[in-house]
Write a protein that holds these residues in place. Sequence first.
Motif, mmCIF file in Angstrom:
data_model
loop_
_atom_site.group_PDB
_atom_site.id
_atom_site.type_symbol
_atom_site.label_atom_id
_atom_site.label_comp_id
_atom_site.label_asym_id
_atom_site.label_seq_id
_atom_site.Cartn_x
_atom_site.Cartn_y
_atom_site.Cartn_z
ATOM 1 N N GLN A 1 0.518 -1.422 0.544
ATOM 2 C CA GLN A 1 0.033 -0.289 0.396
ATOM 3 C C GLN A 1 0.559 1.112 0.461
ATOM 4 O OE1 GLN A 1 -1.605 1.871 3.561
ATOM 5 N NE2 GLN A 1 -0.920 3.911 1.838
ATOM 6 N N GLY A 2 0.493 2.143 -0.531
ATOM 7 C CA GLY A 2 1.337 3.665 -0.234
ATOM 8 C C GLY A 2 0.211 4.647 -1.029
ATOM 9 N N PHE A 3 0.595 5.535 -1.555
ATOM 10 C CA PHE A 3 -0.327 6.634 -2.025
ATOM 11 C C PHE A 3 -0.088 7.155 -3.542
ATOM 12 C CE2 PHE A 3 0.149 6.728 2.432
ATOM 13 C CZ PHE A 3 -0.959 6.804 2.593
ATOM 14 N N ALA A 4 -0.837 7.595 -4.170
ATOM 15 C CA ALA A 4 -1.047 7.946 -5.510
ATOM 16 C C ALA A 4 -1.791 9.731 -5.521
ATOM 17 C CB ALA A 4 -1.314 7.511 -6.454
ATOM 18 N N ASN A 5 -0.979 10.539 -7.020
ATOM 19 C CA ASN A 5 -1.463 11.760 -6.820
ATOM 20 C C ASN A 5 -1.850 11.375 -8.386
ATOM 21 O OD1 ASN A 5 1.062 11.998 -7.943
ATOM 22 N ND2 ASN A 5 1.594 13.477 -6.990
ATOM 23 N N LYS A 6 -2.326 12.946 -8.819
ATOM 24 C CA LYS A 6 -2.878 12.466 -10.134
ATOM 25 C C LYS A 6 -1.789 12.270 -11.118
ATOM 26 C CE LYS A 6 -6.347 16.049 -10.909
ATOM 27 N NZ LYS A 6 -6.867 16.742 -11.267
ATOM 28 N N GLU A 7 -0.300 12.854 -10.764
ATOM 29 C CA GLU A 7 0.572 12.347 -11.988
ATOM 30 C C GLU A 7 0.738 10.576 -11.685
ATOM 31 O OE1 GLU A 7 0.743 14.845 -9.381
ATOM 32 O OE2 GLU A 7 0.482 16.621 -11.293
ATOM 33 N N ALA A 8 1.008 10.432 -10.285
ATOM 34 C CA ALA A 8 1.223 8.290 -10.268
ATOM 35 C C ALA A 8 0.568 7.777 -10.676
ATOM 36 C CB ALA A 8 1.670 8.499 -8.791
ATOM 37 N N LEU A 9 -1.032 8.062 -10.822
ATOM 38 C CA LEU A 9 -1.687 7.702 -11.495
ATOM 39 C C LEU A 9 -1.931 8.014 -13.040
ATOM 40 C CD1 LEU A 9 -4.386 5.487 -11.489
ATOM 41 C CD2 LEU A 9 -5.617 7.344 -11.058
ATOM 42 N N ALA A 10 -1.309 9.140 -13.515
ATOM 43 C CA ALA A 10 -1.205 9.148 -14.807
ATOM 44 C C ALA A 10 0.182 8.473 -15.745
ATOM 45 C CB ALA A 10 -1.587 10.356 -15.613
ATOM 46 N N ALA A 11 1.431 8.429 -14.693
ATOM 47 C CA ALA A 11 2.233 7.674 -15.309
ATOM 48 C C ALA A 11 1.714 6.017 -15.056
ATOM 49 C CB ALA A 11 3.238 7.857 -14.088
ATOM 50 N N THR A 12 1.486 5.360 -14.132
ATOM 51 C CA THR A 12 0.945 4.399 -13.833
ATOM 52 C C THR A 12 0.059 3.718 -14.967
ATOM 53 O OG1 THR A 12 0.721 4.043 -11.759
ATOM 54 C CG2 THR A 12 -0.223 2.089 -12.412
ATOM 55 N N ILE A 13 -0.880 4.589 -15.693
ATOM 56 C CA ILE A 13 -1.802 4.420 -16.656
ATOM 57 C C ILE A 13 -1.515 4.491 -18.292
ATOM 58 C CG2 ILE A 13 -3.500 5.509 -18.519
ATOM 59 C CD1 ILE A 13 -5.313 6.443 -15.302
ATOM 60 N N SER A 14 0.148 5.090 -17.747
ATOM 61 C CA SER A 14 0.992 5.565 -19.204
ATOM 62 C C SER A 14 2.114 4.036 -19.747
ATOM 63 C CB SER A 14 1.661 6.736 -18.796
ATOM 64 O OG SER A 14 1.961 7.033 -20.378
ATOM 65 N N THR A 15 3.049 4.237 -18.579
ATOM 66 C CA THR A 15 3.914 2.825 -18.404
ATOM 67 C C THR A 15 3.557 1.359 -18.004
ATOM 68 O OG1 THR A 15 4.500 3.699 -16.308
ATOM 69 C CG2 THR A 15 5.145 4.670 -17.526
ATOM 70 N N ARG A 16 2.231 1.579 -17.272
ATOM 71 C CA ARG A 16 1.657 -0.228 -16.835
ATOM 72 C C ARG A 16 2.814 -0.946 -15.460
ATOM 73 N NH1 ARG A 16 -2.764 -2.091 -19.028
ATOM 74 N NH2 ARG A 16 -3.228 -1.496 -20.846
ATOM 75 N N LYS A 17 3.028 0.219 -15.216
ATOM 76 C CA LYS A 17 4.083 0.446 -14.045
ATOM 77 C C LYS A 17 3.957 1.113 -12.471
ATOM 78 C CE LYS A 17 7.474 -1.987 -16.191
ATOM 79 N NZ LYS A 17 7.358 -3.783 -16.390
ATOM 80 N N ALA A 18 3.684 -0.150 -11.251
ATOM 81 C CA ALA A 18 2.639 0.905 -10.497
ATOM 82 C C ALA A 18 3.591 1.921 -9.469
ATOM 83 C CB ALA A 18 2.823 -0.120 -9.048
ATOM 84 N N THR A 19 3.046 3.582 -9.827
ATOM 85 C CA THR A 19 3.634 4.294 -9.356
ATOM 86 C C THR A 19 2.992 4.984 -8.145
ATOM 87 O OG1 THR A 19 4.867 4.732 -12.004
ATOM 88 C CG2 THR A 19 4.622 6.432 -10.495
ATOM 89 N N PHE A 20 4.072 5.569 -7.885
ATOM 90 C CA PHE A 20 2.898 6.183 -6.083
ATOM 91 C C PHE A 20 3.775 7.557 -5.821
ATOM 92 C CE2 PHE A 20 3.361 1.317 -6.502
ATOM 93 C CZ PHE A 20 2.501 1.722 -5.468
ATOM 94 N N TYR A 21 2.934 8.063 -5.220
ATOM 95 C CA TYR A 21 3.935 9.366 -4.710
ATOM 96 C C TYR A 21 4.843 9.388 -2.984
ATOM 97 C CZ TYR A 21 4.412 13.901 -3.153
ATOM 98 O OH TYR A 21 4.725 15.763 -2.992
ATOM 99 N N SER A 22 5.781 9.377 -2.798
ATOM 100 C CA SER A 22 6.586 9.475 -2.031
ATOM 101 C C SER A 22 6.421 10.366 -1.509
ATOM 102 C CB SER A 22 7.611 9.097 -1.787
ATOM 103 O OG SER A 22 8.910 9.361 -0.782
ATOM 104 N N ARG A 23 5.575 10.545 0.148
ATOM 105 C CA ARG A 23 5.677 11.834 0.659
ATOM 106 C C ARG A 23 6.416 12.247 1.682
ATOM 107 N NH1 ARG A 23 1.456 9.296 4.694
ATOM 108 N NH2 ARG A 23 3.040 7.406 4.285
ATOM 109 N N SER A 24 8.091 11.361 1.981
ATOM 110 C CA SER A 24 9.222 11.343 2.682
ATOM 111 C C SER A 24 9.596 12.383 1.582
ATOM 112 C CB SER A 24 9.585 9.966 3.365
ATOM 113 O OG SER A 24 9.483 10.041 2.699
#
Length: 195
Positions: free
Chosen positions: A98-121
């Motif tokens: 489990q992680g967190f996503a923002n718009k850019e992370a979700l957009a990147a996941t849609i485009s690349t088909r690699k699970a992409t998240f947003y690192s809060r730290s």
Amino acid sequence: MAAPLPRAPVSSPASRAALCPARSNPCTAAAPSSGALGWRRRQPCPVLSIAPGSARSTPAALAVDPKVEALLDSVKWDVKGLAVAIAQNVDTGAILMQGFANKEALAATISTRKATFYSRSRSSLWTKGETSMNFINVHDIFLDCDRDSIIYLGTPDGPTCHTGAETCYYSSVYDALQGSKVFIFNEPSCEYEFT
């Protein structure tokens, strides 16, 4: 394995259900024929058309497609612009991380088909596997009924957890309370964030 159903871009849940009933409600999707619990594996067949680009396409490249932009705007991002993002194994049904996503992370996941998240730290995007090479290859993405959490349904290239475990969820609370297993409450080297 049955051949994937043909898909075309659709605009409503009712029309999606008519074209692909098993996918319209992931809770009722059939289990794999191997008998393992989980989702039925399908060949990737995106509902959204994505602007062509490299594997590292920028979110701006995705914004040209109004369907992607509308999808990203439909998510109920929290006050920090984030939503919970869960990676699940398409073959076994296991929750990988489990992680967190923002718009850019979700957009990147849609485009690349690699699970992409947003690192809060780190205040930046990160793709699971960019260091370990244990990517999660996304077959489909689901939003919950409230549109405030995301499931990346995919196949891991290797262990998901930094400990070498298949999943980050290997510590049973009930086992820990009964004293039969050690329960790690805080692991500072973990690349996943639970704070």
